[in-house]
Design a protein around this motif. Structure first.
Motif, short mmCIF file in Angstrom:
data_model
loop_
_atom_site.label_atom_id
_atom_site.label_comp_id
_atom_site.label_asym_id
_atom_site.label_seq_id
_atom_site.Cartn_x
_atom_site.Cartn_y
_atom_site.Cartn_z
N GLU A 168 0.84 -1.19 0.00
CA GLU A 168 0.00 0.00 0.00
C GLU A 168 0.88 1.25 0.00
O GLU A 168 1.53 1.57 0.99
CB GLU A 168 -0.93 -0.01 1.21
CG GLU A 168 -1.94 -1.16 1.17
CD GLU A 168 -2.92 -1.14 2.32
OE1 GLU A 168 -2.70 -0.37 3.28
OE2 GLU A 168 -3.91 -1.90 2.27
N GLN A 170 -0.36 4.18 -0.31
CA GLN A 170 -1.14 5.22 0.37
C GLN A 170 -1.61 4.73 1.72
O GLN A 170 -1.90 3.54 1.91
CB GLN A 170 -2.34 5.58 -0.51
CG GLN A 170 -2.86 6.98 -0.31
CD GLN A 170 -3.91 7.33 -1.35
OE1 GLN A 170 -4.43 6.49 -2.06
NE2 GLN A 170 -4.21 8.62 -1.44
N LEU A 194 -2.12 -2.52 -10.37
CA LEU A 194 -1.99 -1.25 -9.65
C LEU A 194 -3.38 -0.68 -9.42
O LEU A 194 -4.10 -0.38 -10.37
CB LEU A 194 -1.15 -0.26 -10.46
CG LEU A 194 -1.07 1.17 -9.91
CD1 LEU A 194 -0.39 1.19 -8.55
CD2 LEU A 194 -0.36 2.09 -10.89
N ARG A 195 -3.78 -0.58 -8.16
CA ARG A 195 -5.09 -0.02 -7.82
C ARG A 195 -4.94 1.45 -7.43
O ARG A 195 -3.86 1.91 -7.10
CB ARG A 195 -5.71 -0.79 -6.66
CG ARG A 195 -6.08 -2.24 -6.99
CD ARG A 195 -6.79 -2.90 -5.83
NE ARG A 195 -7.15 -4.28 -6.11
CZ ARG A 195 -8.25 -4.65 -6.74
NH1 ARG A 195 -9.10 -3.74 -7.16
NH2 ARG A 195 -8.50 -5.93 -6.96
N GLY A 196 -6.06 2.15 -7.42
CA GLY A 196 -6.05 3.55 -7.01
C GLY A 196 -5.83 4.49 -8.18
O GLY A 196 -5.70 4.08 -9.33
N PHE A 197 -5.75 5.76 -7.86
CA PHE A 197 -5.72 6.79 -8.89
C PHE A 197 -4.37 7.51 -8.99
O PHE A 197 -4.19 8.36 -9.86
CB PHE A 197 -6.83 7.82 -8.61
CG PHE A 197 -8.21 7.21 -8.55
CD1 PHE A 197 -8.89 6.91 -9.71
CD2 PHE A 197 -8.80 6.91 -7.34
CE1 PHE A 197 -10.15 6.33 -9.67
CE2 PHE A 197 -10.06 6.33 -7.28
CZ PHE A 197 -10.73 6.04 -8.45
N LEU A 198 -3.43 7.19 -8.13
CA LEU A 198 -2.13 7.87 -8.16
C LEU A 198 -1.21 7.22 -9.19
O LEU A 198 -1.31 6.02 -9.47
CB LEU A 198 -1.48 7.82 -6.77
CG LEU A 198 -2.27 8.48 -5.64
CD1 LEU A 198 -1.51 8.37 -4.32
CD2 LEU A 198 -2.59 9.95 -5.96
N GLN A 199 -0.31 8.01 -9.73
CA GLN A 199 0.60 7.54 -10.76
C GLN A 199 1.95 7.11 -10.16
O GLN A 199 2.42 7.70 -9.19
CB GLN A 199 0.84 8.64 -11.80
CG GLN A 199 -0.42 9.10 -12.52
CD GLN A 199 -1.05 7.99 -13.33
OE1 GLN A 199 -0.38 7.31 -14.12
NE2 GLN A 199 -2.35 7.80 -13.15
N MET A 228 6.48 5.59 -5.68
CA MET A 228 5.70 6.82 -5.73
C MET A 228 6.35 7.87 -4.85
O MET A 228 7.03 7.53 -3.88
CB MET A 228 4.25 6.59 -5.26
CG MET A 228 3.39 5.81 -6.21
SD MET A 228 1.65 5.78 -5.64
CE MET A 228 0.93 4.73 -6.92
N ILE A 231 3.10 11.35 -1.82
CA ILE A 231 1.84 10.62 -1.80
C ILE A 231 0.89 11.28 -0.78
O ILE A 231 1.22 11.35 0.40
CB ILE A 231 2.08 9.15 -1.42
CG1 ILE A 231 3.15 8.55 -2.34
CG2 ILE A 231 0.80 8.34 -1.47
CD1 ILE A 231 3.74 7.26 -1.81
N SER A 248 -4.20 3.53 -3.19
CA SER A 248 -3.21 3.24 -4.23
C SER A 248 -2.27 2.17 -3.72
O SER A 248 -1.56 2.35 -2.73
CB SER A 248 -2.44 4.52 -4.58
OG SER A 248 -3.27 5.42 -5.28
#
Length: 276
Positions: A168, A170, A194-199, A228, A231, A248
């Protein structure tokens, strides 16, 4: 289709840059101790300064999965003092269980004098039976106060290769940096999403020859590193369903195992299997 596209993005192109980044334990600086606020989230009670993780299969001990995590947390406000308390979930069943092979943690402070370190003592790590499927390893760091930097690392050995731990990026705390590296032998096929909306700020891959050599068998590994930066803290919203669906994170689902004797075990069924 979205899942397939994500997997393709994560795995290509292959480049030889996925060495695990070293985060030496105790590498706390006076600049980190003097930090008073996190400028990207001034409301934060604490911030993760750095975090690294690694997972790989061990040749010995029944070829178990090894998971490592190391993180540094800066306490910024009184509301952040609770982050000096840790719980590590260890899964189990009636035949086997995960093991906490190593844990070390320290609290660093400076004040007006030299930097001090208070180490976690082994006797202060407790085991709590959560339920028939899990135990909790619990510990609280000493001398945690506003301004402290907490340094924690631990290592888990798991026989449950189907339940590869998700990473995780995030959490409820903002993070300056988070990286995870997974080395997976070619005879274990995982669906990785890859889950979530962050790149991602980092996505590196390489093939490592003969990285897994149990007995007479030999397998190459795909070593992949994801990272990442900057975050944001995860904030739950009204009417949100399961939190884990929005964080994410990198998730792993075992799809197929190829044995060295030629046998194959298909773990995850597809639509064709379901129809049959």
């Amino acid at each position: 289709m979205r899942t397939v596209l994500v997997i393709l993005i994560l795995f290509f192109p292959l480049i030889s840059l996925a060495q695990s980044r070293s985060l030496p334990f105790g590498s706390v600086t006076y600049r980190e101790l003097e930090m008073a606020t996190y400028d990207k989230d001034t409301s934060a009670n604490a911030v993760v300064l750095d975090e690294t993780g690694e997972a790989y299969f061990e040749d010995s001990n029944n070829y178990n999965l090894i998971f490592k995590r190391h993180l540094k947390i800066k306490i910024l406000k009184k509301g952040g003092l609770k982050y000096g308390d840790f719980e590590i979930l260890l899964r189990k069943n009636d035949k086997s269980s995960e093991t906490l092979r190593m844990v070390r943690a320290s609290t660093f402070n400076a004040g007006n004098g030299p930097m001090t370190e208070v180490k976690l003592k082994p006797k202060d790590v407790f085991t709590e039976n959560k339920n028939e499927y899990a135990d909790l390893k619990k510990f609280a760091l000493a001398d945690v106060r506003v301004g402290s930097v907490i340094d924690v690392e631990y290592e888990i050995e798991s026989p449950f290769i189907r339940n590869f731990r998700r990473w995780e990026f995030q959490s409820e705390l903002p993070k300056i940096k988070s990286e995870f590296c997974a080395s997976i032998p070619g005879n274990y096929i995982y669906n990785i999403v890859l889950r979530g909306f962050l790149q991602l700020s980092k996505n590196e891959n390489e093939i490592v020859k003969d990285c897994f050599t149990p007995g007479a068998g030999r397998a190459d590994c795909t070593r992949t590193k994801w990272g990442m930066k900057d975050i944001p803290a995860f904030k739950e919203e009204d009417y949100m369903t399961a939190r884990s669906n929005f964080l994410s994170a990198i998730t792993f689902e075992l799809s197929e195992v190829s044995h060295f004797d030629g046998r194959k075990d298909k773990i995850t069924i597809d639509w064709k299997d379901a129809e049959e």
